[in-house]
Motif scaffolding. Structure first.
Motif, PDB file in Angstrom:
ATOM      1  N   TYR A   1       0.825  -1.208   0.000  1.00 21.58           N
ATOM      2  CA  TYR A   1       0.000   0.000   0.000  1.00 21.58           C
ATOM      3  C   TYR A   1       0.855   1.252   0.000  1.00 21.58           C
ATOM      4  CZ  TYR A   1      -3.634   3.273   1.545  1.00 21.58           C
ATOM      5  OH  TYR A   1      -4.504   4.327   1.650  1.00 21.58           O
ATOM      6  N   MET A   2       0.511   2.194  -0.876  1.00 16.48           N
ATOM      7  CA  MET A   2       1.168   3.496  -1.047  1.00 16.48           C
ATOM      8  C   MET A   2       2.487   3.419  -1.802  1.00 16.48           C
ATOM      9  SD  MET A   2      -0.643   6.034   0.324  1.00 16.48           S
ATOM     10  CE  MET A   2      -1.672   6.554   1.702  1.00 16.48           C
ATOM     11  N   HIS A   3       2.910   2.244  -2.220  1.00 16.27           N
ATOM     12  CA  HIS A   3       4.146   2.100  -2.983  1.00 16.27           C
ATOM     13  C   HIS A   3       3.842   2.074  -4.484  1.00 16.27           C
ATOM     14  CE1 HIS A   3       7.027   0.909   0.339  1.00 16.27           C
ATOM     15  NE2 HIS A   3       5.849   0.893   0.955  1.00 16.27           N
ATOM     16  N   ASN A   4       4.837   2.414  -5.287  1.00 11.97           N
ATOM     17  CA  ASN A   4       4.743   2.365  -6.754  1.00 11.97           C
ATOM     18  C   ASN A   4       3.562   3.192  -7.275  1.00 11.97           C
ATOM     19  OD1 ASN A   4       6.928   0.406  -6.822  1.00 11.97           O
ATOM     20  ND2 ASN A   4       5.417  -1.072  -6.079  1.00 11.97           N
ATOM     21  N   ASP A   5       3.364   4.350  -6.652  1.00 15.48           N
ATOM     22  CA  ASP A   5       2.239   5.226  -6.995  1.00 15.48           C
ATOM     23  C   ASP A   5       2.656   6.163  -8.124  1.00 15.48           C
ATOM     24  OD1 ASP A   5      -0.057   6.705  -7.049  1.00 15.48           O
ATOM     25  OD2 ASP A   5       0.124   7.507  -5.008  1.00 15.48           O
ATOM     26  N   ILE A   6       2.744   5.599  -9.297  1.00  8.48           N
ATOM     27  CA  ILE A   6       3.207   6.341 -10.467  1.00  8.48           C
ATOM     28  C   ILE A   6       2.502   5.763 -11.688  1.00  8.48           C
ATOM     29  CG2 ILE A   6       5.208   4.823 -10.883  1.00  8.48           C
ATOM     30  CD1 ILE A   6       6.788   7.456 -11.496  1.00  8.48           C
ATOM     31  N   ALA A   7       2.237   6.610 -12.668  1.00 11.28           N
ATOM     32  CA  ALA A   7       1.503   6.159 -13.852  1.00 11.28           C
ATOM     33  C   ALA A   7       1.914   6.996 -15.062  1.00 11.28           C
ATOM     34  CB  ALA A   7      -0.001   6.266 -13.627  1.00 11.28           C
ATOM     35  N   LEU A   8       1.688   6.422 -16.238  1.00 10.40           N
ATOM     36  CA  LEU A   8       1.918   7.106 -17.506  1.00 10.40           C
ATOM     37  C   LEU A   8       0.627   7.121 -18.311  1.00 10.40           C
ATOM     38  CD1 LEU A   8       5.348   5.487 -18.421  1.00 10.40           C
ATOM     39  CD2 LEU A   8       4.970   7.858 -17.709  1.00 10.40           C
ATOM     40  N   VAL A   9       0.401   8.225 -18.980  1.00  9.54           N
ATOM     41  CA  VAL A   9      -0.790   8.410 -19.810  1.00  9.54           C
ATOM     42  C   VAL A   9      -0.332   8.646 -21.245  1.00  9.54           C
ATOM     43  CG1 VAL A   9      -2.741   9.947 -20.292  1.00  9.54           C
ATOM     44  CG2 VAL A   9      -2.192   9.323 -17.922  1.00  9.54           C
ATOM     45  N   LYS A  10      -0.796   7.811 -22.167  1.00 10.65           N
ATOM     46  CA  LYS A  10      -0.479   7.983 -23.583  1.00 10.65           C
ATOM     47  C   LYS A  10      -1.636   8.701 -24.265  1.00 10.65           C
ATOM     48  CE  LYS A  10       1.188   5.604 -27.710  1.00 10.65           C
ATOM     49  NZ  LYS A  10       1.541   4.295 -28.326  1.00 10.65           N
ATOM     50  N   LEU A  11      -1.313   9.703 -25.050  1.00 12.21           N
ATOM     51  CA  LEU A  11      -2.320  10.541 -25.678  1.00 12.21           C
ATOM     52  C   LEU A  11      -2.740  10.011 -27.042  1.00 12.21           C
ATOM     53  CD1 LEU A  11      -0.771  13.999 -24.769  1.00 12.21           C
ATOM     54  CD2 LEU A  11      -2.468  12.681 -23.490  1.00 12.21           C
ATOM     55  N   THR A  12      -3.907  10.474 -27.501  1.00 18.93           N
ATOM     56  CA  THR A  12      -4.427  10.053 -28.807  1.00 18.93           C
ATOM     57  C   THR A  12      -3.749  10.782 -29.957  1.00 18.93           C
ATOM     58  OG1 THR A  12      -6.197  11.702 -28.706  1.00 18.93           O
ATOM     59  CG2 THR A  12      -6.692   9.489 -27.844  1.00 18.93           C
ATOM     60  N   GLU A  13      -3.126  11.939 -29.672  1.00 22.89           N
ATOM     61  CA  GLU A  13      -2.432  12.702 -30.700  1.00 22.89           C
ATOM     62  C   GLU A  13      -1.232  13.407 -30.090  1.00 22.89           C
ATOM     63  OE1 GLU A  13      -4.364  16.369 -32.086  1.00 22.89           O
ATOM     64  OE2 GLU A  13      -5.918  16.012 -30.557  1.00 22.89           O
ATOM     65  N   ASN A  14      -0.314  13.824 -30.932  1.00 29.28           N
ATOM     66  CA  ASN A  14       0.889  14.492 -30.452  1.00 29.28           C
ATOM     67  C   ASN A  14       0.584  15.873 -29.892  1.00 29.28           C
ATOM     68  OD1 ASN A  14       2.239  12.265 -31.402  1.00 29.28           O
ATOM     69  ND2 ASN A  14       3.349  13.344 -33.015  1.00 29.28           N
ATOM     70  N   ILE A  15       1.300  16.216 -28.824  1.00 31.58           N
ATOM     71  CA  ILE A  15       1.220  17.566 -28.274  1.00 31.58           C
ATOM     72  C   ILE A  15       1.954  18.522 -29.209  1.00 31.58           C
ATOM     73  CG2 ILE A  15       1.967  19.042 -26.364  1.00 31.58           C
ATOM     74  CD1 ILE A  15       1.689  16.622 -24.529  1.00 31.58           C
ATOM     75  N   THR A  16       1.359  19.681 -29.406  1.00 34.01           N
ATOM     76  CA  THR A  16       2.028  20.749 -30.148  1.00 34.01           C
ATOM     77  C   THR A  16       2.790  21.617 -29.156  1.00 34.01           C
ATOM     78  OG1 THR A  16       0.306  20.793 -31.849  1.00 34.01           O
ATOM     79  CG2 THR A  16       1.694  22.757 -31.641  1.00 34.01           C
ATOM     80  N   PHE A  17       4.099  21.666 -29.302  1.00 35.19           N
ATOM     81  CA  PHE A  17       4.923  22.434 -28.373  1.00 35.19           C
ATOM     82  C   PHE A  17       5.007  23.902 -28.799  1.00 35.19           C
ATOM     83  CE2 PHE A  17       7.125  18.177 -27.629  1.00 35.19           C
ATOM     84  CZ  PHE A  17       6.407  17.935 -26.465  1.00 35.19           C
ATOM     85  N   ASN A  18       5.066  24.772 -27.775  1.00 31.36           N
ATOM     86  CA  ASN A  18       5.261  26.202 -27.986  1.00 31.36           C
ATOM     87  C   ASN A  18       5.890  26.767 -26.724  1.00 31.36           C
ATOM     88  OD1 ASN A  18       3.106  26.656 -26.083  1.00 31.36           O
ATOM     89  ND2 ASN A  18       1.632  26.375 -27.746  1.00 31.36           N
TER      90      ASN A  18
END
Length: 266
Positions: free
Chosen positions: A119-136
């Motif tokens: 409990y409370m360990h390994n509390d990390i996640a990744l989210v993959k997006l449907t399209e690329n982020i446009t950087f600015n």
């Protein structure tokens, strides 16, 4: 709005956390008010271009996160626990979570393979997006760490956490400079809790300052590198360290996921 959100979540057969409870809590609830990024200050426009807001419905902030590259966001596992991808909307390019610079949608959610074990360990996640982020100039990735963060190095926490425990999120992004607390010292401070381990770092500045509800999943940055992800603590700014996921510890898992490998590293 709250009734509408609740109805939608029930219809979709999910059980997301209340947006006001998006920082995990341990220990007794303190009397009186406690804080957001308490004792911090409003961040300048463009100060943290890697910062994102995760929203189950656009216009309802739940957690923070950080941009790793054009496809991937990093956050806390409990921020996406029990959510389907359709309820993880990613807001970028803004200091005001209610005024998106851009909105991106989620294709995949990857909690750590050993999330909450124990409990409370390994509390990390990744989210993959449907399209690329446009950087600015207001939207940029943050670098992964090349070494562990060291004692005495400046660490900057950013987020929209509430100004009272279990309160509403702040409208404007705030920042707070904190320092690293040795893990063994933090472990003793929390009475050798089983909820802390080598996958964590602890941060602290002083009583009256720290992370709170709505800051979960948000970034802690040192020397231009992402060193932590907000995990848990006692609400809020009560003179105890905050406990964060140690990004350096999870580098193998992160890189494995980014490359499309499903091997579990822990």
């Amino acid at each position: 709005m709250k009734l509408l959100r609740l109805s939608l979540l029930i219809l979709l057969a999910v059980k997301p956390p209340n947006p006001c409870e998006s920082k995990r809590i341990v220990g007794p609830f303190p009397a009186g008010q406690s804080g957001r990024i308490k004792g911090g200050e409003e961040a300048e426009i463009g100060f943290a271009p890697y910062q994102v807001s995760l929203q189950p419905i656009v216009g309802s902030h739940n957690c923070g996160g950080a941009i790793l590259n054009e496809n991937w966001i990093i956050t806390a596992g409990h921020c996406v626990e029990n959510f389907i991808p359709a309820l993880v909307n990613v807001i970028t390019g803004t200091n005001k979570w209610a005024e998106p610079g851009a909105i991106y949608y989620t294709a995949e959610i990857h909690k750590h393979c050993m999330y909450d074990q124990p409990y409370m360990h390994n509390d990390i996640a990744l989210v993959k997006l449907t399209e690329n982020i446009t950087f600015n100039e207001l939207t940029q990735p943050i670098a992964l760490p090349t070494r562990p963060v060291q004692l005495g190095e400046e660490i900057v926490l950013t987020g929209w956490g509430s100004d009272v425990a279990y309160g509403s999120s702040m409208e404007d992004l705030h920042k707070l400079t904190v320092g690293l607390v040795p893990l063994d010292e933090c472990y003793e401070t929390f009475n050798r809790t089983s909820s802390m381990g080598v996958g964590h770092i602890c941060t602290f500045s002083r009583e009256g300052e720290g992370a709170c509800h709505g800051d979960s999943g948000g970034p802690l940055v040192s020397n231009g590198q992402l060193v932590g992800v907000v995990n848990w603590g006692r609400p809020c700014g009560v003179g105890l360290p905050d406990v964060q996921a140690n990004v350096y510890y999870y580098l193998d898992w992160i890189r494995s996921k980014l490359s499309g490998n499903n091997k579990c590293y822990y």
